[in-house]
Design a protein around this motif. Structure first.
Motif, PDB file in Angstrom:
ATOM      1  N   ARG A  58     -94.527 -13.731 -24.608  1.00  0.00           N
ATOM      2  CA  ARG A  58     -94.990 -14.487 -25.781  1.00  0.00           C
ATOM      3  C   ARG A  58     -96.443 -14.176 -26.112  1.00  0.00           C
ATOM      4  NH1 ARG A  58     -92.045 -18.663 -27.527  1.00  0.00           N
ATOM      5  NH2 ARG A  58     -93.818 -20.005 -27.910  1.00  0.00           N
ATOM      6  N   ALA A  72     -96.228 -11.029 -28.043  1.00  0.00           N
ATOM      7  CA  ALA A  72     -95.737 -11.316 -29.381  1.00  0.00           C
ATOM      8  C   ALA A  72     -96.795 -12.003 -30.244  1.00  0.00           C
ATOM      9  CB  ALA A  72     -94.497 -12.209 -29.300  1.00  0.00           C
ATOM     10  N   PHE A 105     -97.428 -15.458 -29.760  1.00  0.00           N
ATOM     11  CA  PHE A 105     -97.128 -16.885 -29.831  1.00  0.00           C
ATOM     12  C   PHE A 105     -98.017 -17.699 -28.909  1.00  0.00           C
ATOM     13  CE2 PHE A 105     -92.784 -15.266 -31.056  1.00  0.00           C
ATOM     14  CZ  PHE A 105     -92.988 -15.507 -32.400  1.00  0.00           C
ATOM     15  N   PRO A 144    -102.229 -12.466 -35.611  1.00  0.00           N
ATOM     16  CA  PRO A 144    -101.061 -13.362 -35.575  1.00  0.00           C
ATOM     17  C   PRO A 144     -99.758 -12.565 -35.475  1.00  0.00           C
ATOM     18  CG  PRO A 144    -101.969 -13.257 -37.789  1.00  0.00           C
ATOM     19  CD  PRO A 144    -102.927 -12.519 -36.904  1.00  0.00           C
ATOM     20  N   PRO A 145     -98.697 -13.181 -35.000  1.00  0.00           N
ATOM     21  CA  PRO A 145     -97.442 -12.461 -34.727  1.00  0.00           C
ATOM     22  C   PRO A 145     -96.950 -11.637 -35.911  1.00  0.00           C
ATOM     23  CG  PRO A 145     -97.202 -14.811 -34.252  1.00  0.00           C
ATOM     24  CD  PRO A 145     -98.609 -14.599 -34.649  1.00  0.00           C
ATOM     25  N   GLU A 146     -97.091 -12.213 -37.128  1.00  0.00           N
ATOM     26  CA  GLU A 146     -96.517 -11.533 -38.288  1.00  0.00           C
ATOM     27  C   GLU A 146     -97.226 -10.224 -38.616  1.00  0.00           C
ATOM     28  OE1 GLU A 146     -97.766 -14.566 -38.230  1.00  0.00           O
ATOM     29  OE2 GLU A 146     -99.046 -15.015 -39.960  1.00  0.00           O
ATOM     30  N   ILE A 161     -93.714  -6.150 -34.716  1.00  0.00           N
ATOM     31  CA  ILE A 161     -92.911  -6.257 -33.502  1.00  0.00           C
ATOM     32  C   ILE A 161     -91.526  -6.773 -33.888  1.00  0.00           C
ATOM     33  CG2 ILE A 161     -92.616  -7.645 -31.392  1.00  0.00           C
ATOM     34  CD1 ILE A 161     -95.630  -7.650 -31.090  1.00  0.00           C
ATOM     35  N   MET A 178     -88.238  -8.893 -32.252  1.00  0.00           N
ATOM     36  CA  MET A 178     -88.020  -9.717 -31.060  1.00  0.00           C
ATOM     37  C   MET A 178     -86.646 -10.372 -31.104  1.00  0.00           C
ATOM     38  SD  MET A 178     -90.548 -12.528 -29.413  1.00  0.00           S
ATOM     39  CE  MET A 178     -90.082 -13.562 -28.040  1.00  0.00           C
ATOM     40  N   TYR A 198     -84.389 -10.259 -43.921  1.00  0.00           N
ATOM     41  CA  TYR A 198     -85.613 -11.058 -43.978  1.00  0.00           C
ATOM     42  C   TYR A 198     -86.891 -10.276 -43.661  1.00  0.00           C
ATOM     43  CZ  TYR A 198     -88.479 -15.283 -43.394  1.00  0.00           C
ATOM     44  OH  TYR A 198     -89.441 -16.240 -43.490  1.00  0.00           O
ATOM     45  N   PRO A 199     -86.936  -9.554 -42.540  1.00  0.00           N
ATOM     46  CA  PRO A 199     -88.191  -8.829 -42.236  1.00  0.00           C
ATOM     47  C   PRO A 199     -88.551  -7.815 -43.329  1.00  0.00           C
ATOM     48  CG  PRO A 199     -86.778  -8.898 -40.318  1.00  0.00           C
ATOM     49  CD  PRO A 199     -85.951  -9.394 -41.464  1.00  0.00           C
ATOM     50  N   MET A 220     -90.079  -9.568 -46.217  1.00  0.00           N
ATOM     51  CA  MET A 220     -91.473  -9.903 -45.924  1.00  0.00           C
ATOM     52  C   MET A 220     -92.387  -8.705 -46.157  1.00  0.00           C
ATOM     53  SD  MET A 220     -91.584 -13.024 -45.278  1.00  0.00           S
ATOM     54  CE  MET A 220     -90.089 -13.541 -46.097  1.00  0.00           C
ATOM     55  N   ARG A 280     -91.838 -15.662 -37.874  1.00  0.00           N
ATOM     56  CA  ARG A 280     -93.206 -15.139 -37.737  1.00  0.00           C
ATOM     57  C   ARG A 280     -93.168 -13.682 -37.303  1.00  0.00           C
ATOM     58  NH1 ARG A 280     -97.286 -18.704 -36.633  1.00  0.00           N
ATOM     59  NH2 ARG A 280     -98.638 -16.920 -36.900  1.00  0.00           N
ATOM     60  N   ILE A 281     -92.318 -13.404 -36.305  1.00  0.00           N
ATOM     61  CA  ILE A 281     -92.289 -12.056 -35.763  1.00  0.00           C
ATOM     62  C   ILE A 281     -91.679 -11.083 -36.778  1.00  0.00           C
ATOM     63  CG2 ILE A 281     -90.036 -11.883 -34.610  1.00  0.00           C
ATOM     64  CD1 ILE A 281     -93.287 -11.301 -32.789  1.00  0.00           C
ATOM     65  N   SER A 282     -90.910 -11.652 -37.741  1.00  0.00           N
ATOM     66  CA  SER A 282     -90.355 -10.798 -38.789  1.00  0.00           C
ATOM     67  C   SER A 282     -91.372 -10.505 -39.876  1.00  0.00           C
ATOM     68  CB  SER A 282     -89.146 -11.472 -39.440  1.00  0.00           C
ATOM     69  OG  SER A 282     -88.170 -11.735 -38.483  1.00  0.00           O
ATOM     70  N   GLY A 283     -92.581 -11.025 -39.711  1.00  0.00           N
ATOM     71  CA  GLY A 283     -93.630 -10.688 -40.652  1.00  0.00           C
ATOM     72  C   GLY A 283     -93.991 -11.780 -41.632  1.00  0.00           C
ATOM     73  N   ALA A 284     -93.455 -13.006 -41.435  1.00  0.00           N
ATOM     74  CA  ALA A 284     -93.774 -14.078 -42.367  1.00  0.00           C
ATOM     75  C   ALA A 284     -94.970 -14.880 -41.867  1.00  0.00           C
ATOM     76  CB  ALA A 284     -92.568 -14.994 -42.530  1.00  0.00           C
ATOM     77  N   SER A 285     -95.866 -15.235 -42.770  1.00  0.00           N
ATOM     78  CA  SER A 285     -97.025 -16.051 -42.404  1.00  0.00           C
ATOM     79  C   SER A 285     -96.545 -17.468 -42.104  1.00  0.00           C
ATOM     80  CB  SER A 285     -97.998 -16.081 -43.574  1.00  0.00           C
ATOM     81  OG  SER A 285     -97.393 -16.754 -44.655  1.00  0.00           O
ATOM     82  N   MET A 290     -95.313 -19.107 -45.209  1.00  0.00           N
ATOM     83  CA  MET A 290     -94.061 -18.498 -45.639  1.00  0.00           C
ATOM     84  C   MET A 290     -92.918 -19.018 -44.772  1.00  0.00           C
ATOM     85  SD  MET A 290     -92.888 -16.485 -47.794  1.00  0.00           S
ATOM     86  CE  MET A 290     -92.373 -14.912 -48.349  1.00  0.00           C
ATOM     87  N   ASN A 309     -94.105 -23.570 -30.984  1.00  0.00           N
ATOM     88  CA  ASN A 309     -95.260 -22.743 -31.263  1.00  0.00           C
ATOM     89  C   ASN A 309     -96.227 -23.527 -32.137  1.00  0.00           C
ATOM     90  OD1 ASN A 309     -96.980 -20.599 -31.708  1.00  0.00           O
ATOM     91  ND2 ASN A 309     -95.774 -19.880 -33.452  1.00  0.00           N
TER      92      ASN A 309
END
Lengths: 346, 356, 573
Positions: free
Chosen positions: B47, B50, B52, B75-77, B81, B83, B102-103, B106, C196-201, C204, C305
């Motif tokens: 984490r 990542a 988090f 930040p993670p976004e 990465i 996951m 979704y990714p 974004m 978040r890890i998919s790129g969203a703030s 978002m 989180n």
């Protein structure tokens, strides 16, 4: 976990103790045969009740007298429901609206009580003894000289409704719940017509009880309120308030509030003996003293004093707006409805 | 490009330190497994990679970029990465297609492109015909593959997997293990995989990092970890092993209870613990390293699982299945030791009793 | 939901012996019987009365009531105020729940306790405060704002529809806050992390994942606020009526107070409107949304989180502080200060203006003491009986598959969704001797009304606690040789005891200061604290009312604190 259960137990215990506390009652009878319970519905304020209750306890140590208060309208609703259910909850009534006495007499729930000292009574009373006036409440105007100058304030009921200078800053009681307010709008309708209600509506009058209105005078939220004289006098004496009574130039509305007893068919305690004694006490010099001490005027022609800070009763009676009691009964619903429609926000 | 450097990372929640001085470097395209019992800090490390969790101390680099230090925190976004979560975390209010897209959405990719990418990745995870389903209509294994597809679709430089197989049944787990490995090989991405299952660690990883109580116990290839465990914990956690208390002197280790000896030319002297894996023991007719008595044997089909008394203590021997017919309980036997390890005796008896 | 025919009308299956013998059926029958007599029948009779007021079917009453302009404006006011309170309530509750549950806001724990505790405060207390703070002529907050911003007129007027919405929102948003917070706690945090890890703030993620996932709970919370606001009596009667803004509830109680049979019929007819609205809302929230529950409970409990608010942290925390100050703290302090002020037109600290006489009064007045006793007693009884039924219901719902167990569950849900004024009115009409039961003017009718309205809170608490306890724990005890009853006592009961106590207080608290139903049901010797306070506020003396309200606040917070302390934070209300 144990602690929690203990806590719950304590709560339950406290509750049941509180409950059990009121259970024990003694049954004594005095030498002249007075005893038992007597329950009185009244529209008097609790401060007044508390004082009178204590005095009555001394005067009738063997009678368990209990007061239950509510606005006259509230009590009327209650009584209507009780009559519909076939059992009344009270032995005596001390509400503010004399017209209601006429109605109850008609319905046959009242007990005639003949008393001796009627000669002194300066107001109408039922010759058959179904009701007697016992205290005088006067509907007047009041203002707070600490916040506004007297010259800005209307000094008649007419100006109260028509003086635009005070629009939005006036208040009166609800004729739906208050008997004196009902009598007031009845008298004002007779004098100025239903137009007066509309004028009140346009004046954006606030409908709330006297004590709320007094608070609003204190804070300056209201400039002038239509209120019972006794409420102002009490405030002046108890709180050393600066609020002043204005006896309206177009006449004070004088409401002689009756005392009535319920007959044995309807009353819960069937204690007409005690009811008679209490009625006599209220009409005696001693009783009237307590009434006057409670900032209301005496019904007795011979009683010398006016309440604290009030002008003499005779002076008030010299300029009044009369109330047609019979009319008040028959037109009650109509007046209440018209009034509500007139003052409700469009 | 997607080299990962973890420098002096320490993590504490309040007063509780969950990771101590973590130092490691993962090469580009490497499959790294963080292995350890639950609560050892491996998920916390993942984490932190990542984004988090913030390390209490230390730095983390992904590629050339410093993503986490006292000065910077990405930040993670923004870390690019992919996951896969233990609970899959597939969004129930979106279809499979929407989940996977979704990714890319974004990343503000245009619609046609998204469609193409999603189709390709769904192909890889064998879910093409389920694109318009919602997750509640899918089985656990399918949901898991949706999560994998979603993690892969944006072609991240790094893929993180947090016990992704632990909620699947045994058969599915076997096949998913190979699928994940295949995909990783095909795409050539760096993977960090967290598990408490040594089998998963052994079969998939290029290198394994064994963690216990927040400390790295050993870093190495699966074979190294298995054959040359750095300490009793690693030896015990990875595979089965017999521990025997012994004394090391004069090029020999002498077992304390049975006084039997094995030749040893290592550096440790004095009180030691000898670790012998059950499959490194063989029955032999002559010239045995150890003598013993057969206590019990269980025929399991692929192996013969035996208990042998070597004088004062029992050890476990996993022999080839045919040996079951050749020996009987109570019979004296000779054992050949193919390989063994010697550990310092720390006085900690925690591992001594484990025989299974 | 099935209709309650099975358990009530004898079906051929009833002949089967086992159905007679099963004690679970007796329990269900008892509960259903209780609810049929005291809830379903009175409500049906109420509807019947509205259409058959003169003995035969007639829409005359409807025509009269709904063509009367004052009633129309009351209907409109009710819908408008309830709608906007709902919208604003959710607009406040959702961000607060998110900030407190998911970010590194300062003082999260304190705010959580504060906002949850407001739920336990009688709403009319707030109305009293706001009347003092925001009246258009001398409201202290108005005067303050006028001074600061140099305005020529008062910026706010509490005696308006807007003012009513403001106070309703301020007191009913905690309903939404609690519902949304609970749902948020249950949501698997990795669903947000995956985004978040998919790129969203974070924002978002909030918009595309958290919000849509929470939608069913948000709608449920919104409807809860709507019903509460639409059936409130205390706030509209204190804020609305002086400004001539009537709502359906104030009209209903006015009609009852008119005292005539016609008045009662009119009240009934209006009540039917309120009941229909409530039932539609209930239907929407339970049956339409119930099918779209997304909330997934995560397998392992990861800590959510925490979103770092970064440079906004201080600013946002300040805004929440400001919100808490304005909505909670200032009103409470206003009420507390009123209770020691002689002349409310002067500052409390001016010479001779401070007094404790109102406080002395609430501890000495006979009527206040007896009302407190009544409230304590009826709240204790309602809570105890209510929990008794709740525990049995919870067991039936969670541990058995008895057919028909959903029937009482459904009835209890309907009861809690019915506006208080409707319950009280229906009980008055059906339970004053006309049908053989006369409990009008007794404490019993009060207790029954309280149970119907508030039992569900207790039931839900126990049900959720029981469903988290694996039945194998009971089975293990039975295997060890304990009887079913012993197993319940030794294993199940200790495990759900905190929930039982919590449920008990969840019923006890609102009953303790209940106003709306008590206003209609009280009698000579069954006056309650809520009604007493209300009478003091609107009739006798506001300072005494303030003292009483402050005392209730102290009791509410005191009990909450005590429970928290005793259970080491294991639970608070």
């Amino acid at each position: 976990m144990k602690k929690l259960l203990v806590l719950v137990c304590v709560f339950a215990l406290v509750g049941s103790m509180a409950f059990a506390g009121g259970a024990a009652e003694t049954s004594k009878v005095s030498a002249d045969g007075l005893g038992g319970k007597l329950l009185i519905y009244t529209s008097m304020y609790d401060d007044v009740i508390e004082a009178i209750d204590r005095t009555l306890e001394k005067a009738f140590p063997t009678v368990d007298i209990e007061f239950f208060y509510g606005g006259t309208g509230t009590l009327q609703a209650k009584i209507a429901a009780e009559i519909a259910a076939g059992k009344l909850g009270c032995d005596m009534l001390m509400v503010a609206d004399p017209s209601y006495a006429l109605e109850l007499k008609e319905m046959g729930v009242l007990q005639p009580i003949m008393i001796d000292n009627t000669a002194d009574i300066a107001f109408d009373y039922d010759k058959e003894g179904y009701w007697y006036p016992v205290r005088i409440s006067n509907m007047v105007l009041a203002f707070n000289p600490g916040k506004f100058k007297k010259s800005e304030i209307p000094n008649s009921f007419y100006d109260f409704a028509y003086d635009k200078g005070v629009a939005g800053m006036v208040s009166m009681s609800n004729p739906l719940t208050s008997g004196t307010a009902l009598d007031t709008i009845s008298a004002l309708k007779d004098k100025y017509g239903y137009d007066y209600y509309r004028a009140l509506g346009e004046q954006k009058v606030k409908i709330e009880s006297g004590s709320v209105a007094l608070t609003k005078l204190e804070t300056g939220e209201c400039k002038v309120v239509m209120i019972l004289e006794e409420s102002v006098l009490q405030k002046r004496e108890m709180d050393k308030s600066k609020i002043e009574v204005i006896y309206p130039t177009d006449g004070t509305i004088v409401v002689p509030s009756p005392i009535m007893s319920i007959n044995d068919k309807w009353s819960p305690n069937k204690n007409s003996k005690a009811a008679k004694a209490v009625t006599e006490w209220f009409l005696s010099q001693e009783g009237q003293k307590n009434i006057v001490k409670a900032w209301m005027h005496s019904v007795s022609a011979t009683y010398p004093d006016a309440p604290y800070d009030a002008i003499p009763t005779k002076q008030i009676l010299a300029n009044t707006i009369p109330v047609d009691w019979a009319n008040t009964v028959t037109l009650r619903e109509e007046m209440r409805t018209k009034f509500q429609e007139a003052v409700a926000k469009k | 490009m997607s080299k990962i450097i973890i420098k002096d990372v320490m993590k504490a929640f309040g007063d509780v330190v969950v990771l101590n001085d973590f130092n490691a470097e993962f090469a580009d395209g490497e499959f790294i497994t963080l292995l350890g019992p639950s609560g050892c800090g491996k998920t916390t490390m993942l984490r932190m990679i990542a984004g988090f969790e913030k390390p209490t101390k230390g730095e983390i680099f992904i590629g050339e970029q410093e993503v986490s230090s006292t000065k910077t925190f990405v930040p993670p976004e923004k870390r690019d990465i992919g996951m896969v979560f233990q609970s899959y975390a597939v969004w129930p209010h979106m279809t499979v297609f929407e989940n996977v897209a979704y990714p890319l959405k974004m990343k503000k990719m245009d619609k046609a492109n998204i469609k193409e990418h999603v189709a390709r990745v769904l192909e890889i995870v064998h879910l093409s015909q389920y694109a318009e389903r919602v997750p509640s209509q899918l089985s656990g294994g399918q949901q898991q593959r949706v999560a994998l597809a979603r993690a892969l679709v944006a072609e991240p430089q790094l893929l993180l997997l947090d016990e992704p197989l632990s909620n699947l049944d045994a058969k599915l787990r076997d096949s998913m293990r190979f699928e994940i490995k295949e995909i990783q090989k095909a795409l050539g991405i760096t993977v960090v995989y967290v598990t408490h299952d040594q089998m998963e660690a052994m079969t998939m990883s290029d290198r394994v990092i064994v963690i216990n109580h927040g400390d790295i116990q050993q870093i190495g290839k699966p074979t190294e970890i298995y054959r040359y465990p750095a300490n009793q914990f690693v030896a015990d956690f990875v595979g089965k092993i017999n521990f025997i208390k012994a004394t090391s002197a004069n090029g020999e280790v002498q077992f304390k209870d049975s006084n039997q000896k094995l030749p040893y030319d290592g550096e440790l002297k004095g009180d030691v613990v000898v670790g012998i894996r059950p499959e490194n023991l063989r029955f032999i007719k002559t010239n045995g390293d150890l003598k013993g008595t057969m206590v019990s044997q269980f025929y399991l089909g692929d192996v013969n699982d035996c208990r042998v008394d070597i004088g004062g203590e029992q050890i476990r021997v996993i022999a080839e299945p045919k040996s079951f017919d050749k020996h009987a309980e109570g019979e004296s036997i000779l054992l050949r030791v193919d390989e063994f390890s010697v550990f310092e005796d720390t006085g900690d008896d925690e591992h001594m009793k484990i025989l299974t | 939901m099935r209709s309650p025919t099975r358990s009530t009308s004898p079906s051929p299956l009833m002949v089967h012996r086992k159905w007679f013998m099963d004690p679970k059926w007796i329990i269900i029958a008892l509960i259903v019987g209780f609810l049929l007599v005291f809830q379903v029948f009175p409500l049906l009779y109420l509807v019947f009365r509205a259409f058959f007021s003169t003995g035969k079917f007639s829409l005359a009453a409807f025509k009269r009531v709904y063509t009367y302009p004052l009633n129309w404006s009351a209907l409109v006011n009710t819908l408008v105020t309830a709608f906007f309170s709902m919208v604003f309530g959710v607009l406040i509750a959702f961000p607060l729940a998110w900030l407190i549950g998911r970010t590194n806001l300062y003082g999260k724990k304190f705010f959580r306790t504060l906002f949850v505790a407001t739920y336990m405060v009688p709403p009319y207390v707030g109305a009293m405060a706001w009347m003092r703070l925001l009246n258009p002529t001398v409201g202290s907050m108005n005067v303050f704002l006028q001074k600061i911003f140099n305005l020529s007129a008062a910026p706010f007027n509490i005696y308006t529809t807007g003012g009513l919405i403001w106070v309703l929102t301020g007191f009913y948003y905690p309903y939404a806050f609690i519902t949304i917070s609970r749902a948020m706690e249950k949501m698997d945090p990795s669903l947000e992390e995956a985004s978040r890890i998919s790129g969203a703030s974070p924002l978002m993620t909030l918009r595309t994942i958290t919000l849509p996932m929470m939608l069913p709970s948000i709608v449920a919370a919104a409807l809860l606020v709507f019903i509460a606001a639409a059936s409130a009596y205390g706030i509209p009667s204190i804020i609305g009526v002086p400004g001539q803004i009537h709502t359906v509830t104030t009209r209903i109680i006015d009609f009852v107070y008119i005292g005539s049979q016609e008045g009662l019929t009119d009240a009934t007819t209006l009540a039917v409107f309120l009941m229909i609205i409530a039932n539609i809302v209930l239907y929407l929230s339970t049956f339409t949304l119930g099918k779209r529950q997304y909330i997934t409970v995560s397998g392992k409990s990861t800590r959510p989180n925490i979103v770092d608010l970064g440079k906004w942290r201080v600013l946002i925390s300040m805004m929440v502080v400001l919100f808490a100050l304005v909505i909670v703290i200032i009103p409470f302090i206003t009420v507390a200060l009123s209770s020691i002020t002689v002349n409310l037109g002067e500052p409390v600290f001016s010479q001779g203006n401070m007094t404790l006489r109102y406080w002395a009064r609430i501890f000495t007045r006979k009527s206040i003491l007896s009302s407190s006793k009544n409230s304590l007693l009826s709240a204790i009884m309602a809570a105890t009986f209510g929990m008794g039924i709740s525990c049995m219901m919870a067991y039936l719902l969670v541990r058995t598959k008895v057919k028909g167990r959903k029937i009482p569950d459904f009835m209890i849900t309907v009861g809690s969704g019915t506006p208080s004024v409707v319950i009280a009115l229906s009980l008055i009409m059906a339970m004053s001797g006309k049908f053989g039961i006369n409990i009008y003017n007794t404490l019993t009718i009060m207790v029954i009304a309280y149970m119907i309205k508030y039992m569900m809170m207790g039931m839900r608490t126990v049900v959720s606690a029981l469903s988290q306890i694996s039945p194998s724990l009971e089975e293990a005890s039975q295997i060890s040789g304990a009887s079913w009853l012993k197993s319940m006592k030794n294993v199940t009961l200790p495990l759900i005891a905190p929930a039982i106590v919590a449920g008990w207080f969840l019923i006890f608290m609102p009953c303790f200061y209940e106003l709306t139903m008590s206003t209609l049901l009280y009698s000579t010797n069954t006056k309650t604290l809520g009604y007493e306070l209300f009478t003091y506020q609107t009739y006798h003396n506001q300072q005494t009312a303030s003292a009483l309200a402050t005392a209730i606040l102290i009791i509410v917070f005191g009990i909450n604190w005590l429970l928290n302390k005793l259970t080491d934070g294991e639970f608070s209300i």
